[in-house]
Design a protein around this motif. Structure first.
Motif, short mmCIF file in Angstrom:
data_model
loop_
_atom_site.label_atom_id
_atom_site.label_comp_id
_atom_site.label_asym_id
_atom_site.label_seq_id
_atom_site.Cartn_x
_atom_site.Cartn_y
_atom_site.Cartn_z
N LEU A 73 0.89 -1.23 -0.04
CA LEU A 73 0.01 -0.14 -0.15
C LEU A 73 1.01 1.13 0.00
O LEU A 73 0.39 2.33 -0.08
N LEU A 74 2.05 0.99 0.22
CA LEU A 74 3.12 2.15 0.30
C LEU A 74 4.38 1.62 -0.70
O LEU A 74 4.31 0.43 -0.92
N GLU A 75 4.98 2.73 -1.12
CA GLU A 75 6.17 2.31 -2.03
C GLU A 75 7.31 3.09 -1.26
O GLU A 75 7.33 3.97 -0.40
N ALA A 76 8.68 2.53 -1.65
CA ALA A 76 9.75 3.04 -1.04
C ALA A 76 10.73 3.33 -2.27
O ALA A 76 10.90 2.63 -2.97
N GLN A 77 11.75 4.38 -1.82
CA GLN A 77 12.87 4.63 -3.11
C GLN A 77 13.79 5.25 -2.23
O GLN A 77 13.93 5.86 -1.05
N ALA A 78 15.24 5.10 -2.71
CA ALA A 78 16.37 5.45 -2.06
C ALA A 78 17.30 6.38 -2.81
O ALA A 78 17.09 6.19 -4.06
N VAL A 79 17.77 7.62 -2.37
CA VAL A 79 18.39 8.60 -3.10
C VAL A 79 19.61 8.78 -2.42
O VAL A 79 20.02 8.60 -1.18
N PRO A 80 20.79 9.03 -3.45
CA PRO A 80 21.96 9.36 -2.86
C PRO A 80 22.32 10.54 -2.18
O PRO A 80 21.48 11.72 -2.57
#
Lengths: 455, 455
Positions: free
Chosen positions: A357-364
């Motif tokens: 139901l949620l998403e996740a993303q990683a950023v440098p």
């Protein structure tokens, strides 16, 4: 003039917090003792007061915000929802970008949203002193402020290296009357043990937690406070999303995508869950709504961690909770977004991510500061390094809209200002900042140390 | 709930600034060249653009605020008027205390109220670059922000000792894209002369002004900006008082006394003049209204200075203006309220004080920080050291009300937050702060060096 600031009246401060525990598709996994037994309220009661424990375990959808808390909230709430028109123009995007600005609180971040009710309920329950730990000082300063508002003395165990290198949040806490100790101290068993092993120990968040918990557990009139991760903290932060929804209503719009920085998960859950409630309830506007937690690539809990039972602290003193985790002995590199350096995450955020139901993303890191500077030059506000993570993701989304021509409504949570983080900007502007990508093998290694129960 | 924050809508931002020059009981004394001749617009035009000069000399009562400026103002304006209920309760006073909070701007003070229109009018007039000087960096950061908003490059000459010891406002300016030089530099004649005489010269505000003015005068496309003292700056700051009046109207009250910190006089004039207009116009509510400028005892321009023609800068490069002054070579001690270390004052504030329509009082440094900490503990906001001067005066007034039983309405201008001044709070909290009373003989000495013309 295009309205840039969507402001609510003081009497539009929500009267209730929203508790997503009432709307979870599946029941939440309870906190456990390492032996697999369910942790009893009595055990938690040693460090938390009754009303806080009640909220921690409540499945009630709406929980009333006490007048005394709303009165204090009214000093800076409702916080503004801003249209980032100048940023849109700089990007040349057809998307509309909005940000909910939490840096207007006295402590400069969203943290007082939970610090104030935590201090209030402790006062109500007869607590005579609060303890907590702090790294760079965002939570410590917020609880110092909140304790002062209710006449509750506060003791903050501040990681020694931050105490020495980042003195200004310490001064802030002291200005609000808190006692601040450089951890490890000789005031606790945990501290004395650490100092005996190494007199030059510069401290860690895990050790500072141990000291603050130990002091609270030893004195029936002292309670411990935590600034993220736990359900009651996420509950209090729901004020962010509830206000944002009212503000979107005012302009007759609804977001297509919501971004929030995610460390322990409280501000992200706070902004996201009231919108997620619409989606769960089948609200048509929310059908395609995306809610995206943004974390650092150097501490990729949600994107590379395991969904498993683990300790909340580094030393293994806390109950174990089911959450995304990199392993409690995972040691993230010293990035500038100190608030996002946590091995685990909110069990509520974790469960809902696991249930897609949620998403996740990683950023440098370097790209987040580039986004922060771009934002500051367009919108004026200098964001906290944590907030820069959400800004990076929002700008990337707006650029995708530019490519595709989609006029999406993008919302992100600007969790705080960067006035106490200018040394980090200095490093970025002078080209001294680096990216860290954590090697997968190291994560696999620390994941081997998860507690066996429930794994 | 008692309403603590009196907020106006974005569309209630005033459409016009108020120019008290239209309502002066006697004509203002013009700026002169040291030989006694009136300074021509052409001479001023070398460093200021036409629209700014027009405002500087205008006697028009209401001057329209351009939409482009109101659009930027809307990011933080209307600023809140706050009821300091918790401070009242802590003091046990029957007085009602209100503060107009200007720390909500991106730069954290009232300075952008003038920086934004100055950048706008320069852009309009075809200026291609702005220069200015800055000490601790409040004005420099505001013009860096404002220049960025209109795509105008900004060069800031920052006093070298501040550049080295207070790096965070420098980082702030650079984040907003400004070039910042440690003054004295080898970029200007004035700087090179100073460095030739002393290679270790750590700079002074007077020297930094000389460098910024010299660069502007040498290039027809470069203009100089000033953050206080001059009429157009006071004009722009009238937005503070105009909004405050609307906010008092909203709650059906009117202040009995208004306090503002006073260095160059722009924020004080800004909050006071719109109320003073009522008094001059014979408004009954304003009959007994007191408007009090609060300055440091260490730089007692209004309370111990002479009302005479003097230079605006230390080196004697500017025209001479009729104002309260301690003498242009008066060197105030290094107090922490850097914004109040100025030998002169706004000619408008000076004239109206001389005509007894305003009052002035001086307060010592340690007592101002005591007031700042008392305020922070009651209201949450940590005030700038400059603002602490007005807080000291407001608290003293509230305590007099407690003694007399008078339920006065007290208003003060909280010009900015203290996030970049925590080192000063540290010194106060650790008992290292001192008071400075400037010996009268030293003032008499520097007053001997006033220019002879018009004296």
């Amino acid at each position: 003039m295009t309205p840039l600031r969507i402001q609510l009246e003081a009497n539009e401060i929500p009267t209730h917090w929203y508790n997503i525990a009432a709307d979870l598709p599946t029941p939440p996994a309870p906190p456990l003792a390492p032996d697999g037994s369910i942790v009893s309220p009595e055990q938690m009661g040693a460090i938390f007061p009754g009303p806080i424990l009640e909220q921690e375990m409540s499945a009630q959808r709406w929980i009333e915000i006490p007048d005394e808390v709303r009165q204090i909230y009214a000093q800076w709430r409702p916080s503004p929802l801003m249209r980032a028109l100048r940023l849109e123009q700089a990007l040349g995007t057809p998307a509309k970008i909005f940000y909910k600005y939490e840096g207007v609180s006295p402590a400069g971040s969203h943290k007082p949203n939970s610090a104030v009710p935590q201090a209030y309920y402790n006062k109500l329950a007869g607590t005579r002193r609060l303890t907590t730990e702090t790294g760079a000082g965002q939570w410590g300063s917020s609880i110092a402020y909140a304790g002062q508002m209710f006449g509750l003395p506060v003791r903050v165990y501040m990681v020694k290296v931050s105490y020495q290198q980042k003195p200004f949040r310490r001064s802030m806490m002291q200005t609000w009357g808190a006692e601040v100790f450089a951890s490890p101290t000789d005031r606790t068993e945990a501290g004395r043990r650490a100092l005996a092993a190494d007199p030059d120990n510069m401290g860690s968040l895990g050790l500072a937690i141990s000291e603050a918990v130990e002091e609270a557990a030893a004195d029936p009139h002292t309670c411990y406070t935590l600034g993220s991760v736990l359900n009651h903290v996420v509950l209090h932060q729901s004020i962010i999303g509830l206000e944002a929804k009212k503000q979107f209503d005012k302009i007759g719009l609804y977001p297509d995508v919501v971004f929030g920085p995610c460390g322990g998960g409280s501000s992200f859950g706070g902004v996201a869950f009231p919108f997620l409630a619409d989606k769960i309830a089948g609200d048509k506007r929310a059908q395609k709504l995306r809610l995206v937690a943004v974390e650092p690539t150097s501490c990729p809990t949600l994107t590379k961690g395991a969904y498993a039972y683990d300790y909340g602290d580094a030393s293994g003193y806390t109950p174990i909770m089911k959450m995304y985790t990199l392993g409690h002995d995972f040691m993230p590199p010293g990035i500038h977004a100190g608030g996002l350096r946590y091995h685990g995450d909110s069990p509520l955020v974790s469960q809902l991510l696991h249930e897609q139901l949620l998403e996740a993303q990683a950023v440098p890191q370097v790209a987040t500061f580039a986004a922060g500077v771009e934002f500051a030059r367009a919108e004026g506000i200098i964001p906290a390094p944590e907030s820069c993570h959400a800004i990076r993701a929002a700008i990337d989304e707006a650029l995708r809209c530019k490519a595709s021509g989609e006029p999406k409504n993008i919302l992100f949570c600007l969790t705080g200002h960067g006035h106490f983080d200018m040394a980090s900007y200095d490093r970025y502007l002078s080209g001294q900042l680096e990216d860290y990508e954590y090697p997968s093998e190291a994560i696999s290694e620390s994941l081997k140390h998860l507690p066996k129960v429930g794994a």
